[in-house]
Structures are given as structure tokens and as C-alpha cells.
Design an enzyme around this catalytic site. Structure first.
Site, PDB file in Angstrom:
ATOM      1  N   LYS A 105       0.854  -1.186   0.000  1.00 29.84           N
ATOM      2  CA  LYS A 105       0.000   0.000   0.000  1.00 29.84           C
ATOM      3  C   LYS A 105       0.881   1.224   0.000  1.00 29.84           C
ATOM      4  CE  LYS A 105      -4.023   1.989   0.309  1.00 29.84           C
ATOM      5  NZ  LYS A 105      -3.602   2.847  -0.823  1.00 29.84           N
ATOM      6  N   LYS A 137       4.619   2.298   8.428  1.00 31.64           N
ATOM      7  CA  LYS A 137       3.432   3.133   8.684  1.00 31.64           C
ATOM      8  C   LYS A 137       2.182   2.272   8.862  1.00 31.64           C
ATOM      9  CE  LYS A 137       3.395   6.774   6.114  1.00 31.64           C
ATOM     10  NZ  LYS A 137       3.200   7.846   5.117  1.00 31.64           N
ATOM     11  N   LYS A 189       5.291   1.987  -2.933  1.00 28.15           N
ATOM     12  CA  LYS A 189       5.247   3.393  -3.362  1.00 28.15           C
ATOM     13  C   LYS A 189       5.537   3.451  -4.847  1.00 28.15           C
ATOM     14  CE  LYS A 189       4.836   7.395  -1.195  1.00 28.15           C
ATOM     15  NZ  LYS A 189       4.186   7.591   0.124  1.00 28.15           N
ATOM     16  N   THR A 220      -5.067  12.932   6.383  1.00 36.38           N
ATOM     17  CA  THR A 220      -3.661  12.970   6.800  1.00 36.38           C
ATOM     18  C   THR A 220      -3.428  14.159   7.732  1.00 36.38           C
ATOM     19  OG1 THR A 220      -3.170  12.095   4.607  1.00 36.38           O
ATOM     20  CG2 THR A 220      -1.298  12.704   5.970  1.00 36.38           C
ATOM     21  N   ASN A 272      -1.988  19.202   0.473  1.00 33.08           N
ATOM     22  CA  ASN A 272      -3.119  18.560   1.165  1.00 33.08           C
ATOM     23  C   ASN A 272      -2.863  18.342   2.665  1.00 33.08           C
ATOM     24  OD1 ASN A 272      -4.035  15.491   1.974  1.00 33.08           O
ATOM     25  ND2 ASN A 272      -5.692  16.684   1.092  1.00 33.08           N
ATOM     26  N   SER A 288      -7.338   5.447   3.802  1.00 33.26           N
ATOM     27  CA  SER A 288      -7.318   4.672   2.552  1.00 33.26           C
ATOM     28  C   SER A 288      -7.783   3.249   2.831  1.00 33.26           C
ATOM     29  CB  SER A 288      -5.892   4.599   1.993  1.00 33.26           C
ATOM     30  OG  SER A 288      -5.602   5.724   1.217  1.00 33.26           O
TER      31      SER A 288
HETATM   32  N1  GLU Z   1       0.685   8.906   0.250  1.00 36.44           N
HETATM   33  C1  GLU Z   1       0.194   8.763   1.586  1.00 36.44           C
HETATM   34  C2  GLU Z   1       1.293   8.347   2.528  1.00 36.44           C
HETATM   35  O1  GLU Z   1       2.461   8.576   2.302  1.00 36.44           O
HETATM   36  C3  GLU Z   1      -1.023   7.852   1.631  1.00 36.44           C
HETATM   37  C4  GLU Z   1      -0.772   6.464   1.164  1.00 36.44           C
HETATM   38  C5  GLU Z   1      -2.044   5.656   0.974  1.00 36.44           C
HETATM   39  O2  GLU Z   1      -3.116   6.154   1.275  1.00 36.44           O
HETATM   40  O3  GLU Z   1      -1.906   4.527   0.530  1.00 36.44           O
HETATM   41  O4  GLU Z   1       1.045   7.855   3.587  1.00 36.44           O
END
Ligand code: GLU
Length: 428
Positions: free
Chosen positions: A70, A94, A106, A190, A221, A362
């Protein structure tokens, strides 16, 4: 620890440091220091003027012991394979610290999205999906927005994936627009998550949030909703945010000592993230240099832009008044700056804990996609608050028990959860 500002070396140095503290088996260390899989590819698209441009794209899958990979997709001119690797690894920690059943991944494209028209952006994200669709999916790897990408872009990607595999598949991507498979509350998730962590840190440090001020780096954001949350949920004051100047190709700070109004600033910020400086000045805002945000006399610093912003040099500018650093961005503090923060007794809420609100929502979005039943905004934010508060508590408990800083404690909690899943699956 290494003084590198290469994001992947930084991520590995942080991991190695805690692996050492945990006395982690060398083979398991080697397993976790590297991504399981990486895809590097090219995305050719036709530009509006008829020419063809070829963009470089990446998708890195770090670890999926706890569930599908994810993590977001970044569109940035300075994107590199190493940045994407670091960000993928941080996603593993995370999701584990937030205790959601997902792994780390990513993606990225080397592009400055502000140079693309709307239709070029659509062709680029559809082109990206054409290259990677066989290697991702709701049970395998689920992308989301990040720096330079938007809910609309996620909507196009979901559509492209659904067309390619022949069935409506909203769960292939999260951060989609509301009404197009998205979740209420995802946009603010976030930033609000950052604020829930600040609230918990203030309880722990016995600070009254209504008497506290914050300086924020960035106004994307995360920064926007961190500012709104800090003012509306915590009743505190935000004295500045910062922007990227597309013409000068440099950042600058926009300040107002008696408190900024994030809604006003959002109303004069264009789709590329630039503020109308004249309108801001007329409303009493002051335009300052790039690093002004970090030297403000405030109680809380919220870096919510890119990695490596608090480094050996900028860390020296932090005011003695600062008590909390809430890392809204991924990797904003370099290991050598971190060492300085420890000696100064500043309470750091580490990135992959602090900004886990986005990926947690998410996860809620994909749960709603699977159920085909959608929650209200209040339900989503309440669930988010519960998850973030639990995550904060488990890290704080670990930090007190092991007498380590919050970053090391967050790594300890996450690594233990990932290693346990690897053991349970028979990988190690
Ligand atoms: N891009 C965000 C992060 O770095 C969200 C990642 C997601 O929702 O999968 O946590």
C-alpha cells in the site's frame, strides 16, 4: 548514524539503528533492508501539441507480510528510484504502526505535474496504469495519492484498471473522489491525523493547545488540513505556511503573526499550489524567505512538505520555544538533525506515525469498496481518531518502557509486528 540526505540511505540507517537495538537476526535484517520487488518502466504519452514524450515511472513493493502493498504515487521532477524505495519502506512501518492489515509500497513518475495540461495528466496516469496493471490489484498492491497527484487522477486510474481487467474494481486504488468510489474524510485524513497526534502529545507534555502556536512548512493537502485542524480542533494559532514558487523555482514562507486563515489562503491558492501574493499581502500576510518557517518562535513545528528539510544546517535555526515537531511529511528529518533534536529534548512525532492518518483512511476506503456500503464523514473521522490515538499510545508506551525516543519506539512497534507476520507465514 549516517549523515546522508539520500532518502533510502536514511531509511536504511534508521532501520539498522533499531534492528541493532532489537538485536534482530542478521538474515531478517537483510530481508527487511530491501524492497521485495521493483518495477521501472517508461510511459510514452502524446502531448497536446502532437509530440510524444516518454516519462520514467517506478513502483516499488517493499513488504507484504501483513497484507497487500500500500502506498502513494508521487509525481515530482526530482523523483528517483531511491526516494521511491525509501518511501515504500516507510509505508511498511506506517501500516504496521497504525495496525492496519497492509504492507508497504510506493510509486512515482519523474515529472513536474504543473507543466502538464489536464488532458496530458489524464493520458499520463492512464499510461502509467497500462504499464503496471498486471502487477498491482486490490489483493496485491493498492496505490493512492501523494505529492503531485490528486483524487481525480486516482479516479482515472481506477477507470483504466477497470477497463483493462474487464470489471469495475474500485479497490485497486484509494484516495478516489467522493462519488467515484472515494471515502468521505479521506481529503482531510492525513492533516487531521497529524493534529490528533499533536493533541495526544500535548496531553502527555501537559500543554494547553489553545495557548499554543504552530509553524507549518508546505501548503499541500497535508499542510492545509493540519492548519485547519490545529486551529479548529485544538483552538491553537498557526503563524505561517510555505509555498513553492514555480517561476523562481524556490520555496517561500507566508506569515501572519496573529494567525493565518487557512480557508482564505486556500481560496487564493491555484491548482498548482501557488498563492496570489498580492492578495495575500493586501490581507496582511508577509512574504518571507524559504527557511523563515523553521526559525519561528512557536510551540509546534509541522514540516509537511518533502524529505530532508530538517537537516544538519536548518536544525540550528529551531527556536528554544519549540516543544513538539510533528512530521506531516515523509522523511523530513535527516538522522544527523535527529541526533541534535534528541539533545534538545524536543518531542518528535515521527513521520510514519504522525502522517498515518492518510493510509488509515485509505484502508477504510477499501473496506467500504469491498462492502459496497459507505460511512458518513463523522463515522470515518471517529474511526480514524480511535486508530491514531491507539497508535500514539502504543508508541509512547514503548518509548517509556525501552527509554528510547518516539522514532525508535515507532520502529520497534512496527518491526515487531512485521516480523511476527513473517514468522506466522513461515517466511523466516
Ligand atoms: N501517500 C500517503 C502516505 O504517504 C497515503 C498512502 C495511501 O493512502 O496509501 O502515507
Amino acid at each position: 548514524m549516517a549523515s546522508s540526505t539520500n532518502a533510502f540511505e536514511m531509511a536504511q540507517a534508521q532501520f539498522d539503528h533499531v534492528a541493532e537495538l532489537l538485536n534482530l537476526d542478521p538474515q531478517v535484517r537483510e530481508f527487511l533492508r530491501w524492497p521485495l520487488r521493483e518495477y521501472h518502466f517508461r510511459v510514452p504519452i502524446r502531448m497536446d501539441d502532437g509530440t510524444i514524450r516518454v516519462f520514467e515511472g517506478f513502483r516499488v513493493q517493499h513488504n507484504d507480510a501483513r497484507g497487500p502493498h500500500k502506498g502513494g504515487l508521487r509525481f515530482h521532477a526530482a523523483e528517483t528510484a531511491d526516494t521511491v524505495r525509501a518511501l515504500a519502506m516507510w509505508m511498511t512501518w506506517k501500516c504496521a504502526v497504525a495496525d492496519i492489515p497492509l504492507g508497504g509500497g510506493k510509486g512515482g513518475v519523474i515529472v513536474d505535474p504543473s507543466t502538464l495540461s489536464v488532458s496530458e495528466k489524464e493520458r499520463l496516469v492512464r499510461g502509467y496504469m497500462k504499464q503496471i496493471w498486471k502487477n498491482i490489484g486490490p489483493r496485491n498492491d493498492v496505490p493512492a495519492p501523494d505529492v503531485g497527484t490528486t483524487p481525480q487522477m486516482m479516479g482515472w486510474m481506477m477507470d483504466e484498471y477497470s477497463t483493462l481487467c474487464g470489471e469495475y474494481t474500485p479497490g485497486v486504488i484509494t484516495g478516489k473522489p467522493v462519488g467515484g468510489g472515494g471515502s468521505l474524510g479521506r481529503t482531510e485524513a492525513t492533516g487531521y491525523g497529524v493534529v490528533y497526534h499533536i493533541r495526544e502529545a500535548m496531553k502527555h507534555l501537559k500543554l494547553d493547545s489553545s495557548q499554543c502556536s504552530a509553524a507549518i512548512q508546505g501548503f499541500g493537502n497535508v499542510a492545509q488540513y493540519a492548519a485547519i485542524g490545529f486551529i479548529e480542533l485544538l483552538k491553537g494559532k498557526v503563524v505561517c505556511v510555505s509555498y513553492w514558487d514555480r517561476e523562481d523555482r524556490a520555496p517561500y514562507t507566508v506569515s501572519k503573526e496573529d494567525g493565518i486563515d487557512p480557508h482564505f489562503l486556500m481560496s487564493i491558492t491555484d491548482q498548482y499550489g501557488s498563492v496570489d501574493k498580492e492578495k495575500a499581502k493586501k490581507a496582511g500576510y508577509v512574504i518571507e524567505d524559504a527557511e523563515a518557517w523553521i526559525s519561528k518562535d512557536v510551540d509546534v513545528l509541522i514540516p509537511a512538505a518533502l524529505e530532508g528539510q530538517i537537516n544538519a544546517e536548518t536544525v540550528q535555526k529551531i527556536s528554544d520555544q519549540v516543544k513538539i515537531i510533528a512530521e506531516g511529511a515523509n522523511g523530513p528529518t535527516t538522522p544527523d538533525a535527529d541526533a541534535v533534536l534528541k539533545t534538545r529534548n524536543i518531542f518528535v512525532i515521527p513521520d510514519f506515525l504522525c502522517n498515518a492518518g492518510g493510509v488509515t483512511t485509505s484502508y477504510f476506503e477499501s473496506v467500504q469498496n469491498d462492502m459496497n456500503f459507505y460511512w458518513t464523514r463523522e463515522e470515518v473521522l471517529e474511526k480514524l481518531d480511535t486508530k491514531m490515538t491507539q497508535a500514539f499510545k502504543s508508541v509512547l508506551d514503548m518509548s517509556e518502557k525501552e527509554k528510547v525516543c518516539m522514532r525508535d519506539a515507532a520502529y520497534m512497534v512496527s518491526i515487531a509486528r512485521v516480523v511476527k507476520a513473517m514468522q506466522l507465514r513461515g517466511w523466516i
